[in-house]
Scaffold this motif. Structure first.
Motif, short mmCIF file in Angstrom:
data_model
loop_
_atom_site.label_atom_id
_atom_site.label_comp_id
_atom_site.label_asym_id
_atom_site.label_seq_id
_atom_site.Cartn_x
_atom_site.Cartn_y
_atom_site.Cartn_z
N CYS A 126 -2.75 43.45 -36.87
CA CYS A 126 -2.79 43.88 -38.26
C CYS A 126 -2.85 45.41 -38.34
O CYS A 126 -3.51 46.05 -37.51
CB CYS A 126 -4.01 43.32 -38.98
SG CYS A 126 -4.14 41.52 -38.94
N LEU A 129 -7.40 46.00 -41.83
CA LEU A 129 -8.23 44.82 -41.99
C LEU A 129 -8.66 44.64 -43.44
O LEU A 129 -8.97 45.60 -44.12
CB LEU A 129 -9.49 44.93 -41.12
CG LEU A 129 -9.32 44.76 -39.61
CD1 LEU A 129 -10.66 44.92 -38.91
CD2 LEU A 129 -8.73 43.39 -39.28
N SER A 130 -8.67 43.39 -43.87
CA SER A 130 -9.18 43.08 -45.22
C SER A 130 -10.65 42.68 -45.17
O SER A 130 -11.32 42.63 -46.20
CB SER A 130 -8.36 41.95 -45.84
OG SER A 130 -8.39 40.80 -45.02
N SER A 131 -11.16 42.39 -43.96
CA SER A 131 -12.58 42.09 -43.77
C SER A 131 -13.07 42.88 -42.56
O SER A 131 -12.28 43.32 -41.73
CB SER A 131 -12.79 40.59 -43.57
OG SER A 131 -12.00 40.10 -42.51
N ARG A 146 -6.61 39.90 -35.55
CA ARG A 146 -7.33 38.97 -36.40
C ARG A 146 -7.04 37.55 -35.93
O ARG A 146 -5.90 37.21 -35.60
CB ARG A 146 -6.90 39.13 -37.86
CG ARG A 146 -7.66 38.27 -38.86
CD ARG A 146 -7.08 38.39 -40.24
NE ARG A 146 -5.72 37.82 -40.27
CZ ARG A 146 -4.84 38.05 -41.24
NH1 ARG A 146 -5.14 38.87 -42.22
NH2 ARG A 146 -3.65 37.49 -41.19
N SER A 147 -8.06 36.71 -35.89
CA SER A 147 -7.86 35.33 -35.46
C SER A 147 -7.08 34.56 -36.53
O SER A 147 -7.06 34.92 -37.70
CB SER A 147 -9.20 34.64 -35.21
OG SER A 147 -9.95 34.56 -36.41
N GLN A 148 -6.47 33.48 -36.07
CA GLN A 148 -5.67 32.66 -36.97
C GLN A 148 -6.51 32.08 -38.10
O GLN A 148 -6.05 31.92 -39.23
CB GLN A 148 -5.01 31.53 -36.18
CG GLN A 148 -3.98 30.72 -36.94
CD GLN A 148 -3.24 29.77 -36.03
OE1 GLN A 148 -3.55 29.65 -34.85
NE2 GLN A 148 -2.24 29.10 -36.56
N CYS A 149 -7.80 31.80 -37.79
CA CYS A 149 -8.69 31.24 -38.81
C CYS A 149 -9.26 32.31 -39.74
O CYS A 149 -10.00 32.01 -40.66
CB CYS A 149 -9.83 30.48 -38.15
SG CYS A 149 -10.88 31.51 -37.08
N LYS A 150 -8.93 33.58 -39.44
CA LYS A 150 -9.33 34.74 -40.26
C LYS A 150 -10.84 34.98 -40.28
O LYS A 150 -11.36 35.62 -41.18
CB LYS A 150 -8.80 34.60 -41.69
CG LYS A 150 -7.28 34.55 -41.78
CD LYS A 150 -6.80 34.48 -43.22
CE LYS A 150 -5.28 34.44 -43.28
NZ LYS A 150 -4.78 34.38 -44.67
N THR A 151 -11.55 34.43 -39.29
CA THR A 151 -12.99 34.64 -39.24
C THR A 151 -13.38 35.69 -38.20
O THR A 151 -14.54 36.07 -38.13
CB THR A 151 -13.73 33.34 -38.90
OG1 THR A 151 -13.29 32.86 -37.62
CG2 THR A 151 -13.47 32.28 -39.96
N ASN A 153 -12.29 39.46 -36.40
CA ASN A 153 -11.47 40.67 -36.41
C ASN A 153 -12.01 41.66 -35.39
O ASN A 153 -13.24 41.81 -35.25
CB ASN A 153 -11.51 41.35 -37.79
CG ASN A 153 -11.15 40.40 -38.92
OD1 ASN A 153 -10.00 40.02 -39.08
ND2 ASN A 153 -12.15 40.00 -39.69
#
Length: 244
Positions: A126, A129-131, A146-151, A153
């Protein structure tokens, strides 16, 4: 893809460079960054180069910089200190530079895969980052995975800060004091991930355990990519070093 087993290179014309595989980190004489895995090595001079440095393309494009054309240089252009826009670290050797925009990328950073397989799931490169990053808690500082599950970064720059300097200390004798810090600086992320899941209800412990497993594989995969060989074999080797 097949690669020549021996090549000549303009910055080391006196001897041929041979393609070899190593599980010991080395210092690339091209970009001055750490490496592991496949390298081009001079058997007579102990001269080492990342595969991506030895076989660097003259021009590359990255989707993050749609208007940029990155040209390869053996040395940073101009007298000013250059900074890699992917990892935020100094550029000391080989570099990809966009003349019109002034952006710079280390060759290994320029070749970071858009998607990495950490053995559990995919990690996606990415631009922003959005988080928050699970190490530094920030969102800036250049490229991230970023992980695929978005948890999960992690900044590319954080990985370099935590690992590359320590590996330099151990294998390249840069700073012996960093050897003592290595185990405490490895980003296990268990505490951070545990805190992130503290508010979950029943089943939370299982989620924490799963995320910690994801984090461990993710860090190994990202480190191996940064060091120039983003293969599952090297990711496993890196994970072995980190678990010692």
């Amino acid at each position: 893809m097949q690669f020549d087993k021996q090549i000549s290179h303009p910055i080391h014309p006196q001897h041929k460079l041979k393609l070899e595989y190593t599980e010991t980190p080395f210092n690339c004489n091209g970009c001055k960054e750490a490496g592991i895995g496949f390298q081009y090595k001079c058997l007579q001079c102990e001269f080492h180069m990342h595969k991506s440095c030895a076989l660097a393309r003259s021009t590359i494009y990255r989707s993050f910089y749609k208007k940029c054309e990155f040209q390869f240089h053996h040395a940073p252009p101009g007298p000013a200190l250059r900074i890699c826009d992917a990892c935020g670290k100094n550029v000391l050797g080989f570099v990809y530079n966009c003349r019109s925009c002034g952006f710079d990328l280390h060759p290994c950073c320029a070749n970071l895969p858009q998607v990495l397989d950490d053995g559990e799931q995919n990690l996606y490169l990415c631009y922003k980052l959005s988080s928050p990053c699970h190490h530094c808690g920030g969102k800036g500082r250049g490229w991230s995975y970023r992980s695929q599950c978005k948890t999960y970064n992690l900044h590319v720059s954080c990985v370099k800060e935590l690992l590359v300097e320590s590996w330099h200390a151990i294998y390249l004798n840069v700073d012996k004091n960093k050897v003592r810090e290595m185990q405490t600086r490895i980003p296990s992320l268990k505490g951070t991930l545990g805190n992130n899941h503290a508010g979950e209800r029943s089943g939370g412990k299982g989620n924490i355990r799963k995320c910690c497993q994801i984090a461990g594989g993710a860090v190994s995969a990202i480190v191996s990519a940064i060091l120039g060989d983003p293969t599952p074999i090297i990711a496993a080797v890196v994970g072995g070093f980190m678990s010692k």
